[in-house]
Design a protein around this motif. Sequence first.
Motif, PDB file in Angstrom:
ATOM      1  N   ARG A 126       0.594  -1.295  -0.307  1.00  0.00           N
ATOM      2  CA  ARG A 126      -0.135  -0.134   0.398  1.00  0.00           C
ATOM      3  C   ARG A 126       0.486   1.395  -0.048  1.00  0.00           C
ATOM      4  O   ARG A 126       2.010   0.927   0.081  1.00  0.00           O
ATOM      5  CB  ARG A 126      -1.063   0.109   1.509  1.00  0.00           C
ATOM      6  CG  ARG A 126      -0.136  -0.242   2.577  1.00  0.00           C
ATOM      7  CD  ARG A 126      -1.785   0.919   2.810  1.00  0.00           C
ATOM      8  NE  ARG A 126      -1.039   2.104   2.794  1.00  0.00           N
ATOM      9  CZ  ARG A 126      -2.148   2.975   3.251  1.00  0.00           C
ATOM     10  NH1 ARG A 126      -3.227   3.248   3.932  1.00  0.00           N
ATOM     11  NH2 ARG A 126      -1.627   4.109   2.811  1.00  0.00           N
ATOM     12  N   GLU A 164      -4.484   4.880  -4.329  1.00  0.00           N
ATOM     13  CA  GLU A 164      -5.392   5.731  -3.334  1.00  0.00           C
ATOM     14  C   GLU A 164      -5.498   7.245  -5.092  1.00  0.00           C
ATOM     15  O   GLU A 164      -4.733   7.232  -5.224  1.00  0.00           O
ATOM     16  CB  GLU A 164      -6.047   6.476  -2.657  1.00  0.00           C
ATOM     17  CG  GLU A 164      -7.056   7.459  -2.115  1.00  0.00           C
ATOM     18  CD  GLU A 164      -7.154   7.535  -1.045  1.00  0.00           C
ATOM     19  OE1 GLU A 164      -7.056   8.244  -0.102  1.00  0.00           O
ATOM     20  OE2 GLU A 164      -8.629   8.553  -1.028  1.00  0.00           O
ATOM     21  N   GLN A 182      -7.917   2.323  -5.033  1.00  0.00           N
ATOM     22  CA  GLN A 182      -8.365   2.903  -3.234  1.00  0.00           C
ATOM     23  C   GLN A 182      -9.613   3.745  -3.596  1.00  0.00           C
ATOM     24  O   GLN A 182      -9.117   4.671  -3.598  1.00  0.00           O
ATOM     25  CB  GLN A 182      -7.162   2.739  -2.263  1.00  0.00           C
ATOM     26  CG  GLN A 182      -7.256   3.083  -0.886  1.00  0.00           C
ATOM     27  CD  GLN A 182      -6.309   3.500  -0.324  1.00  0.00           C
ATOM     28  OE1 GLN A 182      -5.683   2.199  -0.152  1.00  0.00           O
ATOM     29  NE2 GLN A 182      -6.621   3.971   1.317  1.00  0.00           N
ATOM     30  N   ARG A 186     -13.185   9.970   2.888  1.00  0.00           N
ATOM     31  CA  ARG A 186     -13.318  11.292   1.979  1.00  0.00           C
ATOM     32  C   ARG A 186     -14.141  10.976   1.403  1.00  0.00           C
ATOM     33  O   ARG A 186     -14.720  12.334   0.905  1.00  0.00           O
ATOM     34  CB  ARG A 186     -12.348  12.177   2.244  1.00  0.00           C
ATOM     35  CG  ARG A 186     -11.556  12.450   3.430  1.00  0.00           C
ATOM     36  CD  ARG A 186     -10.950  12.960   3.701  1.00  0.00           C
ATOM     37  NE  ARG A 186      -9.547  13.762   4.902  1.00  0.00           N
ATOM     38  CZ  ARG A 186      -9.241  11.895   5.699  1.00  0.00           C
ATOM     39  NH1 ARG A 186      -8.820  11.150   5.066  1.00  0.00           N
ATOM     40  NH2 ARG A 186      -8.629  12.294   7.045  1.00  0.00           N
ATOM     41  N   LYS A 207     -13.692   2.757   0.602  1.00  0.00           N
ATOM     42  CA  LYS A 207     -13.718   2.434   2.218  1.00  0.00           C
ATOM     43  C   LYS A 207     -14.758   3.952   2.850  1.00  0.00           C
ATOM     44  O   LYS A 207     -15.106   4.380   1.859  1.00  0.00           O
ATOM     45  CB  LYS A 207     -12.159   3.498   2.986  1.00  0.00           C
ATOM     46  CG  LYS A 207     -11.069   2.638   2.588  1.00  0.00           C
ATOM     47  CD  LYS A 207      -9.380   3.831   2.869  1.00  0.00           C
ATOM     48  CE  LYS A 207      -8.799   3.012   3.976  1.00  0.00           C
ATOM     49  NZ  LYS A 207      -7.730   3.606   5.035  1.00  0.00           N
ATOM     50  N   ARG A 237     -12.379   1.137   8.411  1.00  0.00           N
ATOM     51  CA  ARG A 237     -11.472   2.579   8.241  1.00  0.00           C
ATOM     52  C   ARG A 237     -11.851   2.981  10.000  1.00  0.00           C
ATOM     53  O   ARG A 237     -10.519   3.968  10.723  1.00  0.00           O
ATOM     54  CB  ARG A 237     -10.756   2.508   7.681  1.00  0.00           C
ATOM     55  CG  ARG A 237     -12.147   3.674   6.882  1.00  0.00           C
ATOM     56  CD  ARG A 237     -12.195   4.931   7.356  1.00  0.00           C
ATOM     57  NE  ARG A 237     -11.118   5.663   7.521  1.00  0.00           N
ATOM     58  CZ  ARG A 237     -11.492   6.733   8.212  1.00  0.00           C
ATOM     59  NH1 ARG A 237     -11.838   6.964   9.746  1.00  0.00           N
ATOM     60  NH2 ARG A 237      -9.651   7.830   8.547  1.00  0.00           N
ATOM     61  N   HIS A 272      -6.122   3.396  10.979  1.00  0.00           N
ATOM     62  CA  HIS A 272      -6.549   4.847  10.560  1.00  0.00           C
ATOM     63  C   HIS A 272      -7.593   4.880  11.275  1.00  0.00           C
ATOM     64  O   HIS A 272      -8.075   5.589  12.495  1.00  0.00           O
ATOM     65  CB  HIS A 272      -7.366   4.653   8.993  1.00  0.00           C
ATOM     66  CG  HIS A 272      -5.881   5.358   8.207  1.00  0.00           C
ATOM     67  ND1 HIS A 272      -5.691   4.245   7.588  1.00  0.00           N
ATOM     68  CD2 HIS A 272      -5.749   6.938   8.024  1.00  0.00           C
ATOM     69  CE1 HIS A 272      -4.229   4.784   6.634  1.00  0.00           C
ATOM     70  NE2 HIS A 272      -4.522   6.465   6.849  1.00  0.00           N
ATOM     71  N   GLU A 298      -0.544   0.159   8.700  1.00  0.00           N
ATOM     72  CA  GLU A 298       0.345   1.365   8.003  1.00  0.00           C
ATOM     73  C   GLU A 298       1.889   0.798   8.450  1.00  0.00           C
ATOM     74  O   GLU A 298       2.103   0.952   9.527  1.00  0.00           O
ATOM     75  CB  GLU A 298       0.479   2.778   8.522  1.00  0.00           C
ATOM     76  CG  GLU A 298      -0.772   2.835   7.088  1.00  0.00           C
ATOM     77  CD  GLU A 298      -1.537   4.309   7.451  1.00  0.00           C
ATOM     78  OE1 GLU A 298      -2.407   5.045   6.696  1.00  0.00           O
ATOM     79  OE2 GLU A 298      -0.979   5.273   8.475  1.00  0.00           O
TER      80      GLU A 298
HETATM   81  C1  PEP Z   1      -4.987   5.836   4.041  1.00  0.00           C
HETATM   82  O1  PEP Z   1      -5.427   4.429   3.372  1.00  0.00           O
HETATM   83  O2  PEP Z   1      -3.432   6.666   4.324  1.00  0.00           O
HETATM   84  C2  PEP Z   1      -6.038   7.357   3.997  1.00  0.00           C
HETATM   85  C3  PEP Z   1      -6.686   7.741   3.613  1.00  0.00           C
HETATM   86  O3  PEP Z   1      -7.091   6.435   4.167  1.00  0.00           O
HETATM   87  P1  PEP Z   1      -8.705   7.035   4.737  1.00  0.00           P
HETATM   88  O4  PEP Z   1      -9.427   7.053   3.737  1.00  0.00           O
HETATM   89  O5  PEP Z   1      -9.322   5.682   5.545  1.00  0.00           O
HETATM   90  O6  PEP Z   1      -8.616   8.068   5.985  1.00  0.00           O
END
Ligand code: PEP
Length: 345
Positions: A126, A164, A182, A186, A207, A237, A272, A298
Amino acid sequence: MVIVMRPFATKKEVGAVLARIEELGYRAHLSQGVERTIIGVIGDERPLDPAAWEMLEGVENVVRILKPYKLTSREFHPENTVITLNGVAIGGDSIVVMAGPCSVESRAQIHEIAHMVKAAGATILRGGAFKPRTSPYSFQGMGEPGLQLLREAADATGLLMVTEVVSPMEVPLVAQYADILQLGTRNMQNYSLLHAVGEAHKPVLLKRGMSSTIEELLMAAEYILSHGNYRVMVCERGIRTFETYTRNTLDINAVPALKQLTHLPVIVDPSHATGKRELVDAASRAAIAAGADGLIIEVHNHPERALSDGAQSLTGEQFAAMVKRLARVAEAVDRRLAVGEPVVA
Ligand code: PEP
Ligand code: MN
Protein backbone atom coordinates in the motif's frame (compact mmCIF):
# COMPACT_ATOMS: atom_id res chain seq x y z
CA MET A 1 -43.27 -2.83 0.37
CA VAL A 2 -46.22 -3.03 2.72
CA ILE A 3 -48.63 -0.14 3.25
CA VAL A 4 -50.51 -0.16 6.55
CA MET A 5 -53.71 1.93 6.44
CA ARG A 6 -55.01 3.79 9.51
CA PRO A 7 -57.75 2.04 11.53
CA PHE A 8 -61.06 2.59 9.75
CA ALA A 9 -59.49 4.17 6.67
CA THR A 10 -62.26 4.90 4.19
CA LYS A 11 -62.90 2.93 1.00
CA LYS A 12 -62.04 6.06 -0.93
CA GLU A 13 -58.64 6.31 0.76
CA VAL A 14 -57.87 2.63 0.13
CA GLY A 15 -59.04 3.04 -3.48
CA ALA A 16 -56.72 6.01 -4.01
CA VAL A 17 -53.70 4.00 -2.76
CA LEU A 18 -54.60 1.05 -5.03
CA ALA A 19 -54.98 3.40 -8.00
CA ARG A 20 -51.57 4.94 -7.35
CA ILE A 21 -49.97 1.46 -7.15
CA GLU A 22 -51.44 0.52 -10.53
CA GLU A 23 -50.57 3.87 -12.05
CA LEU A 24 -46.90 3.17 -11.29
CA GLY A 25 -47.07 -0.30 -12.84
CA TYR A 26 -47.11 -2.38 -9.63
CA ARG A 27 -49.66 -4.94 -8.46
CA ALA A 28 -51.45 -4.67 -5.13
CA HIS A 29 -52.29 -7.41 -2.67
CA LEU A 30 -55.13 -6.37 -0.38
CA SER A 31 -55.58 -7.82 3.08
CA GLN A 32 -58.69 -6.50 4.77
CA GLY A 33 -59.30 -7.08 8.50
CA VAL A 34 -62.17 -5.79 10.58
CA GLU A 35 -60.40 -2.62 11.62
CA ARG A 36 -57.45 -2.37 9.32
CA THR A 37 -56.42 -2.79 5.72
CA ILE A 38 -52.91 -3.75 4.75
CA ILE A 39 -51.73 -3.44 1.13
CA GLY A 40 -48.77 -5.34 -0.25
CA VAL A 41 -47.05 -3.69 -3.23
CA ILE A 42 -45.78 -6.36 -5.61
CA GLY A 43 -42.79 -5.54 -7.85
CA ASP A 44 -39.30 -4.08 -7.37
CA GLU A 45 -39.86 -1.55 -4.61
CA ARG A 46 -36.36 -0.04 -4.70
CA PRO A 47 -37.30 2.99 -6.77
CA LEU A 48 -40.24 3.78 -4.45
CA ASP A 49 -39.92 6.36 -1.67
CA PRO A 50 -41.84 5.23 1.45
CA ALA A 51 -42.15 8.86 2.62
CA ALA A 52 -44.14 9.76 -0.51
CA TRP A 53 -46.62 6.95 0.19
CA GLU A 54 -47.00 8.02 3.80
CA MET A 55 -48.31 11.34 2.47
CA LEU A 56 -51.39 9.70 0.98
CA GLU A 57 -54.64 10.12 2.95
CA GLY A 58 -55.41 7.24 5.30
CA VAL A 59 -51.89 5.73 5.27
CA GLU A 60 -50.41 5.07 8.70
CA ASN A 61 -46.99 3.73 7.80
CA VAL A 62 -45.02 2.02 5.07
CA VAL A 63 -42.58 -0.85 5.58
CA ARG A 64 -39.84 -1.76 3.13
CA ILE A 65 -39.30 -5.46 2.54
CA LEU A 66 -36.25 -5.40 0.28
CA LYS A 67 -32.89 -3.88 1.07
CA PRO A 68 -32.20 -0.74 -0.93
CA TYR A 69 -29.16 -2.39 -2.56
CA LYS A 70 -29.26 -5.46 -4.72
CA LEU A 71 -26.07 -6.52 -6.57
CA THR A 72 -24.08 -6.06 -3.36
CA SER A 73 -26.41 -8.16 -1.22
CA ARG A 74 -25.83 -11.71 -0.11
CA GLU A 75 -29.37 -12.60 -1.12
CA PHE A 76 -28.52 -11.75 -4.72
CA HIS A 77 -25.17 -13.59 -4.62
CA PRO A 78 -25.01 -16.10 -1.74
CA GLU A 79 -21.41 -17.26 -2.42
CA ASN A 80 -18.46 -15.15 -1.25
CA THR A 81 -16.94 -13.08 -4.03
CA VAL A 82 -13.28 -14.05 -4.39
CA ILE A 83 -11.09 -11.55 -6.25
CA THR A 84 -8.05 -13.30 -7.69
CA LEU A 85 -5.09 -11.21 -8.77
CA ASN A 86 -1.79 -12.71 -9.81
CA GLY A 87 -2.37 -15.79 -7.67
CA VAL A 88 -3.52 -13.81 -4.59
CA ALA A 89 -7.13 -14.60 -3.68
CA ILE A 90 -9.00 -11.93 -1.71
CA GLY A 91 -12.22 -13.08 -0.02
CA GLY A 92 -11.33 -16.80 -0.03
CA ASP A 93 -10.20 -18.97 2.87
CA SER A 94 -6.97 -17.15 3.46
CA ILE A 95 -6.58 -13.66 4.85
CA VAL A 96 -4.54 -11.14 2.88
CA VAL A 97 -2.25 -8.55 4.41
CA MET A 98 -1.68 -5.25 2.60
CA ALA A 99 1.04 -3.08 4.10
CA GLY A 100 3.19 -0.07 3.36
CA PRO A 101 3.58 3.60 4.18
CA CYS A 102 0.76 6.10 4.36
CA SER A 103 2.54 8.11 1.62
CA VAL A 104 5.27 7.36 -0.88
CA GLU A 105 8.06 9.78 -0.03
CA SER A 106 11.08 8.71 -2.07
CA ARG A 107 12.49 5.80 -4.10
CA ALA A 108 14.68 4.64 -1.21
CA GLN A 109 11.80 4.83 1.27
CA ILE A 110 9.28 2.83 -0.76
CA HIS A 111 11.82 0.20 -1.84
CA GLU A 112 13.02 -0.35 1.70
CA ILE A 113 9.46 -0.63 3.05
CA ALA A 114 8.35 -2.90 0.20
CA HIS A 115 11.17 -5.31 1.04
CA MET A 116 10.37 -5.12 4.75
CA VAL A 117 6.67 -5.92 4.36
CA LYS A 118 7.30 -8.60 1.77
CA ALA A 119 9.79 -10.35 4.03
CA ALA A 120 7.25 -10.25 6.86
CA GLY A 121 4.55 -11.92 4.73
CA ALA A 122 2.48 -9.15 3.12
CA THR A 123 1.24 -9.86 -0.40
CA ILE A 124 0.05 -6.36 -1.34
CA LEU A 125 1.97 -3.08 -1.06
CA ARG A 126 0.00 0.00 0.00
CA GLY A 127 1.06 3.61 -0.39
CA GLY A 128 -0.49 6.95 -1.24
CA ALA A 129 0.67 9.13 -4.12
CA PHE A 130 -2.43 11.35 -4.13
CA LYS A 131 -3.18 12.19 -0.50
CA PRO A 132 -6.54 13.64 0.50
CA ARG A 133 -5.31 15.50 3.61
CA THR A 134 -7.58 17.27 6.07
CA SER A 135 -5.35 20.37 5.90
CA PRO A 136 -4.35 21.94 2.57
CA TYR A 137 -0.95 22.70 4.14
CA SER A 138 -0.12 19.04 4.88
CA PHE A 139 1.93 16.92 2.46
CA GLN A 140 -0.33 16.19 -0.51
CA GLY A 141 1.61 13.29 -2.00
CA MET A 142 4.09 12.91 -4.85
CA GLY A 143 1.48 12.48 -7.59
CA GLU A 144 2.42 10.51 -10.72
CA PRO A 145 6.13 10.10 -9.82
CA GLY A 146 4.87 8.45 -6.61
CA LEU A 147 2.78 6.02 -8.65
CA GLN A 148 5.84 5.13 -10.72
CA LEU A 149 7.88 4.48 -7.58
CA LEU A 150 5.12 2.32 -6.07
CA ARG A 151 4.93 0.24 -9.25
CA GLU A 152 8.69 -0.15 -9.35
CA ALA A 153 8.85 -1.25 -5.69
CA ALA A 154 5.92 -3.65 -6.13
CA ASP A 155 7.53 -5.21 -9.20
CA ALA A 156 10.92 -5.46 -7.51
CA THR A 157 9.38 -7.46 -4.65
CA GLY A 158 6.62 -9.36 -6.48
CA LEU A 159 3.91 -7.61 -4.48
CA LEU A 160 0.58 -6.38 -5.79
CA MET A 161 -0.07 -2.68 -5.27
CA VAL A 162 -3.02 -0.66 -3.94
CA THR A 163 -3.13 3.12 -4.04
CA GLU A 164 -5.77 5.80 -3.65
CA VAL A 165 -7.43 7.71 -6.46
CA VAL A 166 -9.08 10.98 -5.46
CA SER A 167 -10.67 12.29 -8.64
CA PRO A 168 -12.63 10.76 -11.52
CA MET A 169 -10.26 12.39 -14.04
CA GLU A 170 -7.28 10.58 -12.55
CA VAL A 171 -8.82 7.08 -12.60
CA PRO A 172 -7.21 6.13 -15.97
CA LEU A 173 -3.81 7.38 -14.79
CA VAL A 174 -3.89 5.56 -11.43
CA ALA A 175 -5.27 2.43 -13.13
CA GLN A 176 -2.19 2.36 -15.39
CA TYR A 177 0.01 1.77 -12.34
CA ALA A 178 -2.14 0.19 -9.62
CA ASP A 179 -3.47 -3.35 -9.24
CA ILE A 180 -6.21 -2.16 -6.88
CA LEU A 181 -7.82 1.29 -6.78
CA GLN A 182 -8.45 2.63 -3.29
CA LEU A 183 -11.33 5.01 -2.58
CA GLY A 184 -10.77 6.85 0.68
CA THR A 185 -13.11 7.61 3.53
CA ARG A 186 -13.54 11.21 2.37
CA ASN A 187 -14.70 10.06 -1.04
CA MET A 188 -17.05 7.21 -0.21
CA GLN A 189 -19.99 9.25 -1.44
CA ASN A 190 -18.23 10.99 -4.32
CA TYR A 191 -20.65 9.70 -6.91
CA SER A 192 -18.72 10.73 -10.01
CA LEU A 193 -15.68 8.90 -8.59
CA LEU A 194 -17.79 5.81 -7.80
CA HIS A 195 -19.06 5.96 -11.37
CA ALA A 196 -15.54 6.27 -12.79
CA VAL A 197 -14.10 3.33 -10.83
CA GLY A 198 -17.24 1.38 -11.73
CA GLU A 199 -16.12 1.63 -15.33
CA ALA A 200 -12.47 0.85 -14.63
CA HIS A 201 -11.11 -2.64 -15.17
CA LYS A 202 -9.38 -2.85 -11.81
CA PRO A 203 -10.56 -4.12 -8.42
CA VAL A 204 -11.60 -1.44 -5.94
CA LEU A 205 -10.95 -1.12 -2.20
CA LEU A 206 -13.82 1.04 -0.96
CA LYS A 207 -13.30 2.57 2.47
CA ARG A 208 -16.21 3.35 4.72
CA GLY A 209 -16.97 7.04 5.13
CA MET A 210 -15.95 8.15 8.61
CA SER A 211 -19.53 9.13 9.40
CA SER A 212 -21.33 6.64 7.19
CA THR A 213 -23.57 3.79 8.17
CA ILE A 214 -23.01 0.21 7.04
CA GLU A 215 -25.98 0.58 4.71
CA GLU A 216 -24.51 3.73 3.14
CA LEU A 217 -21.22 1.87 2.57
CA LEU A 218 -23.09 -0.91 0.79
CA MET A 219 -25.05 1.61 -1.28
CA ALA A 220 -21.73 3.19 -2.35
CA ALA A 221 -20.47 -0.29 -3.32
CA GLU A 222 -23.73 -0.78 -5.24
CA TYR A 223 -22.86 2.26 -7.40
CA ILE A 224 -19.60 0.61 -8.44
CA LEU A 225 -21.21 -2.78 -9.12
CA SER A 226 -24.08 -1.20 -11.00
CA HIS A 227 -21.58 0.42 -13.38
CA GLY A 228 -20.23 -3.02 -14.25
CA ASN A 229 -17.28 -3.50 -11.87
CA TYR A 230 -17.99 -6.46 -9.59
CA ARG A 231 -14.48 -6.65 -8.10
CA VAL A 232 -15.07 -4.53 -5.01
CA MET A 233 -13.90 -5.00 -1.42
CA VAL A 234 -15.37 -2.97 1.41
CA CYS A 235 -13.16 -1.63 4.19
CA GLU A 236 -13.94 -0.76 7.80
CA ARG A 237 -11.43 1.95 8.78
CA GLY A 238 -12.98 3.38 11.93
CA ILE A 239 -15.80 5.82 12.38
CA ARG A 240 -16.34 9.10 14.22
CA THR A 241 -17.66 8.75 17.73
CA PHE A 242 -17.46 10.91 20.87
CA GLU A 243 -14.19 9.17 21.78
CA THR A 244 -11.09 11.31 21.28
CA TYR A 245 -8.41 9.07 22.81
CA THR A 246 -8.20 7.17 19.53
CA ARG A 247 -8.27 8.80 16.07
CA ASN A 248 -11.44 6.88 15.15
CA THR A 249 -13.43 4.03 16.67
CA LEU A 250 -12.97 0.65 15.02
CA ASP A 251 -16.51 -0.59 14.45
CA ILE A 252 -15.77 -4.25 14.97
CA ASN A 253 -19.50 -5.02 14.67
CA ALA A 254 -19.30 -3.91 11.06
CA VAL A 255 -17.14 -6.92 10.19
CA PRO A 256 -19.64 -9.73 10.94
CA ALA A 257 -22.51 -7.44 9.88
CA LEU A 258 -20.93 -6.82 6.47
CA LYS A 259 -20.14 -10.54 6.08
CA GLN A 260 -23.83 -11.23 6.67
CA LEU A 261 -25.16 -8.53 4.37
CA THR A 262 -22.77 -8.76 1.43
CA HIS A 263 -20.77 -11.32 -0.55
CA LEU A 264 -17.93 -8.81 -1.10
CA PRO A 265 -14.60 -9.29 0.73
CA VAL A 266 -14.33 -7.30 3.97
CA ILE A 267 -11.02 -5.60 4.80
CA VAL A 268 -10.10 -3.83 8.05
CA ASP A 269 -7.71 -0.88 8.41
CA PRO A 270 -6.57 -0.90 12.06
CA SER A 271 -4.07 1.93 11.43
CA HIS A 272 -6.60 4.67 10.60
CA ALA A 273 -9.14 3.10 12.97
CA THR A 274 -6.88 3.59 16.00
CA GLY A 275 -4.38 6.29 14.98
CA LYS A 276 -1.92 4.78 17.49
CA ARG A 277 0.63 2.18 16.57
CA GLU A 278 0.51 0.52 19.98
CA LEU A 279 -3.15 -0.36 19.37
CA VAL A 280 -2.75 -1.70 15.83
CA ASP A 281 -1.79 -5.22 16.87
CA ALA A 282 -4.82 -5.79 19.13
CA ALA A 283 -7.19 -4.21 16.62
CA SER A 284 -5.79 -6.46 13.86
CA ARG A 285 -6.26 -9.58 15.99
CA ALA A 286 -9.82 -8.52 16.76
CA ALA A 287 -10.50 -7.95 13.04
CA ILE A 288 -9.32 -11.43 12.11
CA ALA A 289 -11.24 -13.01 14.97
CA ALA A 290 -14.36 -11.14 13.81
CA GLY A 291 -14.09 -12.59 10.29
CA ALA A 292 -12.20 -10.02 8.20
CA ASP A 293 -10.83 -11.23 4.85
CA GLY A 294 -7.85 -8.91 4.94
CA LEU A 295 -6.00 -6.11 6.67
CA ILE A 296 -4.44 -2.91 5.36
CA ILE A 297 -1.68 -1.66 7.64
CA GLU A 298 0.65 1.33 7.67
CA VAL A 299 4.33 0.44 8.03
CA HIS A 300 7.27 2.86 7.79
CA ASN A 301 11.05 2.47 7.89
CA HIS A 302 11.29 5.64 10.05
CA PRO A 303 7.83 6.31 11.56
CA GLU A 304 9.15 9.32 13.48
CA ARG A 305 10.16 10.97 10.19
CA ALA A 306 7.09 9.98 8.14
CA LEU A 307 5.49 12.79 6.13
CA SER A 308 2.04 11.49 7.11
CA ASP A 309 0.56 9.21 9.78
CA GLY A 310 3.85 8.30 11.49
CA ALA A 311 2.13 7.89 14.88
CA GLN A 312 0.04 5.00 13.60
CA SER A 313 2.77 3.39 11.48
CA LEU A 314 4.51 0.22 12.64
CA THR A 315 8.22 -0.35 12.18
CA GLY A 316 9.22 -3.30 10.01
CA GLU A 317 10.10 -5.30 13.13
CA GLN A 318 6.82 -4.57 14.85
CA PHE A 319 4.97 -5.53 11.67
CA ALA A 320 6.86 -8.81 11.28
CA ALA A 321 6.22 -9.79 14.90
CA MET A 322 2.55 -8.91 14.55
CA VAL A 323 2.08 -11.00 11.39
CA LYS A 324 3.33 -14.05 13.29
CA ARG A 325 0.77 -13.49 16.05
CA LEU A 326 -1.97 -12.88 13.48
CA ALA A 327 -1.25 -16.22 11.83
CA ARG A 328 -2.13 -17.93 15.11
CA VAL A 329 -5.40 -16.00 15.45
CA ALA A 330 -6.28 -16.89 11.86
CA GLU A 331 -5.72 -20.55 12.65
CA ALA A 332 -7.92 -20.30 15.72
CA VAL A 333 -10.83 -19.21 13.50
CA ASP A 334 -10.14 -21.87 10.85
CA ARG A 335 -8.49 -19.50 8.39
CA ARG A 336 -4.89 -18.91 7.46
CA LEU A 337 -2.80 -15.91 6.52
CA ALA A 338 -1.94 -15.72 2.83
CA VAL A 339 1.76 -15.25 3.36
CA GLY A 340 3.90 -14.32 0.36
CA GLU A 341 7.18 -16.01 -0.45
CA PRO A 342 10.11 -14.10 1.09
CA VAL A 343 11.91 -12.06 -1.54
CA VAL A 344 15.45 -12.99 -2.52
CA ALA A 345 17.76 -10.09 -3.40
C1 PEP B 1 -5.04 6.00 3.66
O1 PEP B 1 -5.29 4.80 3.52
O2 PEP B 1 -3.89 6.47 3.64
C2 PEP B 1 -6.15 6.91 3.96
C3 PEP B 1 -6.05 8.21 3.71
O3 PEP B 1 -7.21 6.30 4.52
P1 PEP B 1 -8.67 6.85 4.88
O4 PEP B 1 -9.28 7.28 3.58
O5 PEP B 1 -9.34 5.68 5.51
O6 PEP B 1 -8.48 7.99 5.86
MN1 MN C 1 -2.66 7.24 6.29
